[in-house]
Motif scaffolding. Structure first.
Motif, short mmCIF file in Angstrom:
data_model
loop_
_atom_site.label_atom_id
_atom_site.label_comp_id
_atom_site.label_asym_id
_atom_site.label_seq_id
_atom_site.Cartn_x
_atom_site.Cartn_y
_atom_site.Cartn_z
N VAL A 146 11.91 1.18 -0.79
CA VAL A 146 10.83 0.54 -1.53
C VAL A 146 11.01 -0.96 -1.41
O VAL A 146 12.13 -1.48 -1.55
CB VAL A 146 10.84 0.97 -3.01
N THR A 147 9.92 -1.67 -1.14
CA THR A 147 10.01 -3.11 -0.94
C THR A 147 8.81 -3.82 -1.54
O THR A 147 7.72 -3.24 -1.62
CB THR A 147 10.11 -3.45 0.56
N ALA A 148 9.03 -5.05 -1.93
CA ALA A 148 7.92 -5.91 -2.33
C ALA A 148 7.27 -6.48 -1.08
O ALA A 148 7.88 -6.49 0.01
CB ALA A 148 8.44 -7.05 -3.21
N PRO A 149 6.03 -6.94 -1.17
CA PRO A 149 5.40 -7.59 -0.01
C PRO A 149 6.28 -8.72 0.51
O PRO A 149 6.88 -9.47 -0.26
CB PRO A 149 4.08 -8.14 -0.60
N GLY A 150 6.37 -8.79 1.84
CA GLY A 150 7.20 -9.81 2.46
C GLY A 150 8.66 -9.45 2.58
O GLY A 150 9.45 -10.20 3.16
N GLY A 151 9.04 -8.27 2.10
CA GLY A 151 10.46 -7.92 2.09
C GLY A 151 10.86 -6.78 3.00
O GLY A 151 11.99 -6.29 2.91
N ALA A 152 9.98 -6.35 3.91
CA ALA A 152 10.27 -5.15 4.71
C ALA A 152 11.16 -5.43 5.92
O ALA A 152 11.82 -4.50 6.42
CB ALA A 152 8.97 -4.50 5.17
N THR A 153 11.19 -6.65 6.41
CA THR A 153 11.88 -6.91 7.67
C THR A 153 13.36 -6.59 7.61
O THR A 153 13.90 -5.91 8.51
CB THR A 153 11.66 -8.37 8.10
N ALA A 154 14.04 -7.05 6.59
CA ALA A 154 15.50 -6.84 6.51
C ALA A 154 15.86 -5.36 6.44
O ALA A 154 16.74 -4.91 7.20
CB ALA A 154 16.07 -7.60 5.32
N PRO A 155 15.24 -4.54 5.57
CA PRO A 155 15.61 -3.12 5.59
C PRO A 155 15.24 -2.42 6.89
O PRO A 155 15.94 -1.50 7.33
CB PRO A 155 14.84 -2.53 4.40
N LEU A 156 14.16 -2.83 7.54
CA LEU A 156 13.81 -2.24 8.84
C LEU A 156 14.86 -2.60 9.89
O LEU A 156 15.22 -1.75 10.73
CB LEU A 156 12.43 -2.72 9.28
N ILE A 198 -4.12 -4.51 -0.01
CA ILE A 198 -5.29 -3.65 -0.19
C ILE A 198 -5.12 -2.75 -1.41
O ILE A 198 -6.05 -2.57 -2.21
CB ILE A 198 -5.52 -2.81 1.07
N ALA A 199 -3.93 -2.17 -1.58
CA ALA A 199 -3.67 -1.26 -2.69
C ALA A 199 -3.37 -2.00 -3.99
O ALA A 199 -3.28 -1.38 -5.05
CB ALA A 199 -2.51 -0.33 -2.35
N ARG A 200 -3.17 -3.31 -3.89
CA ARG A 200 -2.87 -4.14 -5.05
C ARG A 200 -1.64 -3.62 -5.79
O ARG A 200 -1.64 -3.46 -7.01
CB ARG A 200 -4.07 -4.22 -5.99
N CYS A 201 -0.61 -3.35 -5.02
CA CYS A 201 0.64 -2.85 -5.61
C CYS A 201 1.75 -3.87 -5.41
O CYS A 201 1.79 -4.57 -4.40
CB CYS A 201 1.02 -1.50 -5.02
N ALA A 202 2.65 -3.93 -6.37
CA ALA A 202 3.74 -4.89 -6.31
C ALA A 202 4.90 -4.39 -5.46
O ALA A 202 5.76 -5.18 -5.06
CB ALA A 202 4.24 -5.19 -7.72
N ALA A 203 4.93 -3.10 -5.19
CA ALA A 203 6.00 -2.51 -4.38
C ALA A 203 5.41 -1.39 -3.53
O ALA A 203 4.53 -0.65 -3.97
CB ALA A 203 7.12 -1.98 -5.26
N VAL A 204 5.91 -1.28 -2.30
CA VAL A 204 5.43 -0.28 -1.35
C VAL A 204 6.56 0.67 -1.02
O VAL A 204 7.68 0.25 -0.72
CB VAL A 204 4.91 -0.94 -0.06
#
Length: 218
Positions: free
Chosen positions: A67-77, A109-115
């Protein structure tokens, strides 16, 4: 291939019926406010990306869930890629960057704080049953192997009843294309019925991405 939040709002598709199909990312944003229940962003990958992905051993396909906040996916990937010893390359960089971009688009688009991000290497008949998702919005993309199969709305009831016996029309998301589905939470029984493509008997391994603000299944 990166798209800003502004670009997503400005690019628009012209829908006909419950499904939007467009060659721009704008159709993904459009589904959030329109009556449509599936938006398909048809796109291709850079030259050589398909060959690189197809040439990887299944054991080197990055997979995992976080689970990540917007802008935070690169490091876990990157950690997922390092975990399977995926060597540095422009193709690896594109894959990570593309998924991170889709995470940011979905969050907007989903207006969510975490994906909730699920990247999975699938060599079995995962969720083979035709079904509707009990979520608000869900984004699917397949980077290797066949994409998610979905039904024309008028054939939904027949497929739900027949399941493996169903022999009617069936659509498939093209490889690398992005599908944004409205689930039952937003669309009720108008949500698109779909399933994972059967791959076990073909000896294939898919690389499948699912983005959700909730628990995710294909």
């Amino acid at each position: 291939m990166r798209y800003s939040a502004v670009a997503l709002r400005q690019e628009a598709a012209h829908p006909s019926g419950p499904v939007i199909v467009a060659s721009s990312a704008g159709c993904l944003a459009q589904i959030a406010t329109g009556a449509q229940t599936l938006a398909i962003w048809r796109r291709s990958a850079p030259e050589g990306q398909s060959e690189w992905l197809d040439g990887l051993p299944a054991s080197q396909l990055p997979e995992g869930q976080f689970v990540t906040a917007p802008g935070g996916a690169t490091a876990p990937l990157q950690r997922l890629a390092d975990g399977v010893a995926l060597p540095p390359s422009p193709q690896r960089d594109w894959l990570i960057g593309d998924i991170a971009m889709l995470v940011d688009c979905f969050a907007q688009i989903a207006r969510c704080a975490a994906v909730n991000v699920r990247l999975e290497a699938i060599d079995h008949d995962a969720c083979w049953r035709f079904h509707r998702d009990y979520v608000g919005l869900r984004l699917n993309a397949t980077y290797r192997g066949p994409g998610t199969q979905w039904l024309p709305p008028e054939r939904a009831d027949a497929a739900l009843r027949g399941q493996r016996r169903y022999r009617g029309p069936l659509n498939e998301l093209p490889r690398f294309s992005v599908g944004l589905f409205k689930g039952v939470v937003q669309a009720g029984n108008d949500a698109i019925v779909h399933r994972s493509p059967p791959v076990a008997r073909h000896g294939l391994t898919r690389l499948f991405l699912c983005l959700d603000a909730e628990t995710c299944d294909d």
